[in-house]
Design a protein around this motif. Sequence first.
Motif, PDB file in Angstrom:
ATOM      1  N   GLN A  43      89.914 -57.415  53.178  1.00 31.91           N
ATOM      2  CA  GLN A  43      88.992 -58.041  52.242  1.00 31.91           C
ATOM      3  C   GLN A  43      89.445 -57.849  50.797  1.00 31.91           C
ATOM      4  O   GLN A  43      89.362 -58.768  49.981  1.00 31.91           O
ATOM      5  CB  GLN A  43      87.593 -57.442  52.430  1.00 31.91           C
ATOM      6  N   LEU A  44      89.952 -56.648  50.496  1.00 36.80           N
ATOM      7  CA  LEU A  44      90.394 -56.349  49.134  1.00 36.80           C
ATOM      8  C   LEU A  44      91.810 -56.846  48.868  1.00 36.80           C
ATOM      9  O   LEU A  44      92.239 -56.919  47.714  1.00 36.80           O
ATOM     10  CB  LEU A  44      90.307 -54.836  48.871  1.00 36.80           C
ATOM     11  N   GLY A  45      92.554 -57.127  49.917  1.00 39.77           N
ATOM     12  CA  GLY A  45      93.896 -57.652  49.756  1.00 39.77           C
ATOM     13  C   GLY A  45      94.932 -56.626  49.368  1.00 39.77           C
ATOM     14  O   GLY A  45      96.011 -56.976  48.880  1.00 39.77           O
ATOM     15  N   THR A  46      94.625 -55.339  49.589  1.00 41.01           N
ATOM     16  CA  THR A  46      95.580 -54.284  49.237  1.00 41.01           C
ATOM     17  C   THR A  46      95.322 -53.071  50.114  1.00 41.01           C
ATOM     18  O   THR A  46      94.170 -52.783  50.468  1.00 41.01           O
ATOM     19  CB  THR A  46      95.452 -53.883  47.749  1.00 41.01           C
ATOM     20  N   PRO A  47      96.369 -52.335  50.511  1.00 43.22           N
ATOM     21  CA  PRO A  47      96.141 -51.121  51.308  1.00 43.22           C
ATOM     22  C   PRO A  47      95.495 -50.023  50.461  1.00 43.22           C
ATOM     23  O   PRO A  47      95.795 -49.876  49.275  1.00 43.22           O
ATOM     24  CB  PRO A  47      97.555 -50.717  51.752  1.00 43.22           C
ATOM     25  N   ARG A  57      96.812 -40.749  53.253  1.00 40.82           N
ATOM     26  CA  ARG A  57      96.919 -40.465  51.820  1.00 40.82           C
ATOM     27  C   ARG A  57      96.547 -41.717  51.050  1.00 40.82           C
ATOM     28  O   ARG A  57      97.003 -42.812  51.350  1.00 40.82           O
ATOM     29  CB  ARG A  57      98.343 -40.025  51.476  1.00 40.82           C
ATOM     30  N   LEU A  58      95.690 -41.546  50.040  1.00 43.93           N
ATOM     31  CA  LEU A  58      95.209 -42.681  49.267  1.00 43.93           C
ATOM     32  C   LEU A  58      96.319 -43.304  48.429  1.00 43.93           C
ATOM     33  O   LEU A  58      97.140 -42.599  47.835  1.00 43.93           O
ATOM     34  CB  LEU A  58      94.070 -42.251  48.330  1.00 43.93           C
ATOM     35  N   THR A  59      96.329 -44.632  48.377  1.00 46.05           N
ATOM     36  CA  THR A  59      97.213 -45.351  47.461  1.00 46.05           C
ATOM     37  C   THR A  59      96.576 -45.338  46.071  1.00 46.05           C
ATOM     38  O   THR A  59      95.485 -44.787  45.876  1.00 46.05           O
ATOM     39  CB  THR A  59      97.393 -46.804  47.924  1.00 46.05           C
ATOM     40  N   GLN A  60      97.235 -45.968  45.103  1.00 42.56           N
ATOM     41  CA  GLN A  60      96.665 -46.036  43.764  1.00 42.56           C
ATOM     42  C   GLN A  60      95.325 -46.780  43.790  1.00 42.56           C
ATOM     43  O   GLN A  60      94.369 -46.377  43.133  1.00 42.56           O
ATOM     44  CB  GLN A  60      97.638 -46.740  42.810  1.00 42.56           C
ATOM     45  N   ALA A  61      95.261 -47.862  44.566  1.00 39.30           N
ATOM     46  CA  ALA A  61      94.003 -48.602  44.697  1.00 39.30           C
ATOM     47  C   ALA A  61      92.937 -47.729  45.350  1.00 39.30           C
ATOM     48  O   ALA A  61      91.765 -47.741  44.957  1.00 39.30           O
ATOM     49  CB  ALA A  61      94.218 -49.873  45.512  1.00 39.30           C
ATOM     50  N   GLN A  63      92.776 -44.464  45.241  1.00 36.58           N
ATOM     51  CA  GLN A  63      92.363 -43.447  44.275  1.00 36.58           C
ATOM     52  C   GLN A  63      91.320 -43.992  43.316  1.00 36.58           C
ATOM     53  O   GLN A  63      90.377 -43.297  42.936  1.00 36.58           O
ATOM     54  CB  GLN A  63      93.588 -42.939  43.495  1.00 36.58           C
ATOM     55  N   TYR A  64      91.486 -45.245  42.934  1.00 40.44           N
ATOM     56  CA  TYR A  64      90.504 -45.863  42.035  1.00 40.44           C
ATOM     57  C   TYR A  64      89.138 -45.944  42.725  1.00 40.44           C
ATOM     58  O   TYR A  64      88.107 -45.613  42.123  1.00 40.44           O
ATOM     59  CB  TYR A  64      90.960 -47.258  41.628  1.00 40.44           C
ATOM     60  N   LEU A  65      89.122 -46.383  43.996  1.00 39.08           N
ATOM     61  CA  LEU A  65      87.857 -46.481  44.714  1.00 39.08           C
ATOM     62  C   LEU A  65      87.236 -45.100  44.946  1.00 39.08           C
ATOM     63  O   LEU A  65      86.021 -44.946  44.924  1.00 39.08           O
ATOM     64  CB  LEU A  65      88.063 -47.172  46.053  1.00 39.08           C
ATOM     65  N   LEU A  66      88.077 -44.089  45.150  1.00 43.00           N
ATOM     66  CA  LEU A  66      87.552 -42.740  45.325  1.00 43.00           C
ATOM     67  C   LEU A  66      86.845 -42.280  44.048  1.00 43.00           C
ATOM     68  O   LEU A  66      85.771 -41.673  44.112  1.00 43.00           O
ATOM     69  CB  LEU A  66      88.684 -41.773  45.681  1.00 43.00           C
ATOM     70  N   GLY A  67      87.458 -42.559  42.902  1.00 46.88           N
ATOM     71  CA  GLY A  67      86.816 -42.201  41.639  1.00 46.88           C
ATOM     72  C   GLY A  67      85.480 -42.899  41.483  1.00 46.88           C
ATOM     73  O   GLY A  67      84.491 -42.301  41.033  1.00 46.88           O
ATOM     74  N   LEU A  68      85.435 -44.180  41.867  1.00 44.35           N
ATOM     75  CA  LEU A  68      84.188 -44.934  41.797  1.00 44.35           C
ATOM     76  C   LEU A  68      83.151 -44.334  42.748  1.00 44.35           C
ATOM     77  O   LEU A  68      81.967 -44.194  42.397  1.00 44.35           O
ATOM     78  CB  LEU A  68      84.449 -46.394  42.169  1.00 44.35           C
ATOM     79  N   ALA A  69      83.594 -43.948  43.942  1.00 46.88           N
ATOM     80  CA  ALA A  69      82.680 -43.353  44.917  1.00 46.88           C
ATOM     81  C   ALA A  69      82.102 -42.043  44.404  1.00 46.88           C
ATOM     82  O   ALA A  69      80.907 -41.772  44.547  1.00 46.88           O
ATOM     83  CB  ALA A  69      83.411 -43.130  46.240  1.00 46.88           C
ATOM     84  N   ASN A  70      82.939 -41.213  43.792  1.00 45.44           N
ATOM     85  CA  ASN A  70      82.479 -39.922  43.275  1.00 45.44           C
ATOM     86  C   ASN A  70      81.528 -40.076  42.100  1.00 45.44           C
ATOM     87  O   ASN A  70      80.718 -39.185  41.832  1.00 45.44           O
ATOM     88  CB  ASN A  70      83.673 -39.061  42.869  1.00 45.44           C
ATOM     89  N   ARG A  71      81.614 -41.204  41.399  1.00 47.65           N
ATOM     90  CA  ARG A  71      80.685 -41.444  40.287  1.00 47.65           C
ATOM     91  C   ARG A  71      79.389 -42.084  40.754  1.00 47.65           C
ATOM     92  O   ARG A  71      78.304 -41.745  40.275  1.00 47.65           O
ATOM     93  CB  ARG A  71      81.345 -42.339  39.223  1.00 47.65           C
ATOM     94  N   MET A  72      79.476 -43.023  41.691  1.00 47.94           N
ATOM     95  CA  MET A  72      78.326 -43.830  42.061  1.00 47.94           C
ATOM     96  C   MET A  72      77.479 -43.234  43.187  1.00 47.94           C
ATOM     97  O   MET A  72      76.246 -43.299  43.139  1.00 47.94           O
ATOM     98  CB  MET A  72      78.790 -45.229  42.473  1.00 47.94           C
ATOM     99  N   LEU A  73      78.114 -42.669  44.198  1.00 51.40           N
ATOM    100  CA  LEU A  73      77.347 -42.206  45.356  1.00 51.40           C
ATOM    101  C   LEU A  73      76.332 -41.110  45.015  1.00 51.40           C
ATOM    102  O   LEU A  73      75.205 -41.136  45.537  1.00 51.40           O
ATOM    103  CB  LEU A  73      78.296 -41.730  46.459  1.00 51.40           C
ATOM    104  N   PRO A  74      76.684 -40.122  44.146  1.00 59.30           N
ATOM    105  CA  PRO A  74      75.654 -39.129  43.782  1.00 59.30           C
ATOM    106  C   PRO A  74      74.427 -39.760  43.135  1.00 59.30           C
ATOM    107  O   PRO A  74      73.314 -39.269  43.306  1.00 59.30           O
ATOM    108  CB  PRO A  74      76.397 -38.203  42.804  1.00 59.30           C
ATOM    109  N   GLN A  75      74.606 -40.868  42.405  1.00 58.91           N
ATOM    110  CA  GLN A  75      73.461 -41.532  41.792  1.00 58.91           C
ATOM    111  C   GLN A  75      72.581 -42.183  42.852  1.00 58.91           C
ATOM    112  O   GLN A  75      71.346 -42.124  42.780  1.00 58.91           O
ATOM    113  CB  GLN A  75      73.945 -42.559  40.771  1.00 58.91           C
TER     114      GLN A  75
END
Length: 302
Positions: A43-47, A57-61, A63-75
């Motif tokens: 769906q995202l078009g990238t591994p 192991r996370l790719t650069q993409a 890692q970006y989603l992980l950062g978003l998850a760590n910011r948004m999920l606690p909220q």
Amino acid sequence: MLERAHLMVVREVERQGSLTAAADVLNLTQSALSHTVKKLEQQLGTPLWTREGRSMRLTQAGQYLLGLANRMLPQFELAEARMKQYADGERGTLRIGMECHPCYQWLLKVVSPYLARWPDVDVDVKQRFQFGGIGALFGYDIDVLVTPDPMKKPGLRFTPVFDYEQVLVVPEAHALAAATHVTPEQVSQEVLITYPVETDRLDVYTQFLTPANVVPRRHKTIETTDIMMQMVASGRGVAALPRWLAEEYADRMPLAVLKLGRRGIAKRIFLGTREADAGIDYLSAFIALAKKADWAKARVSR
């Protein structure tokens, strides 16, 4: 479309290190989780991960989603918890983050009357933060940050609670015990015991030793104040503490309390909160009670 469930998958796979372990935590079968991961990447078009045997192991993409998850999920999690508390007729939980190790004794004396006045509010205390205390506030991991080092950031408010002096604690039989103050050069001959905090966040370094280009003979770290003071009393080293706390221990242990330099080191404790939370009554009540902690002011003025 990116969904909350996708962020949960990214976070849990990273936490657990494999699809098998993550599937157990997420209450999914491994095949269902594998299908979800594959569909998300398509769906995202990238591994999002590179596979290394059973581990991922996370790719650069990724890692970006992980950062978003760590910011948004606690909220999301906080919002759900608060909605449940409102539905159950409860106030909630006040989550306090600590960037001040010796402030635990101060916090205990504030929390006790607070819990008595707010029986429908629980208190939780956190010390370790993935993104530091400020990041924990922004990420909704905590509601209040106890810190001596406030940072001006949009959306945050820091309220001064009390002033104190940072002092040096030495054994009562120490050669310096009768002195009114110590110099950096004198401390350079000592074993300095501190909390396990980076030296660039320790006032005894940043405001006393480092400006004089001095380091102690040896630096030890100890997690708990009680053990630290027992080590000092037994002649194993010296330690820097707030005066109010140092004098509490000196009242019952063979210790002497000295100024750091002729002028001493003045500090202030702040409570950091989110501006958006200004209307939460039990949070405002905690801050008001903390500011009225007369025992802390009395200790500072001794």
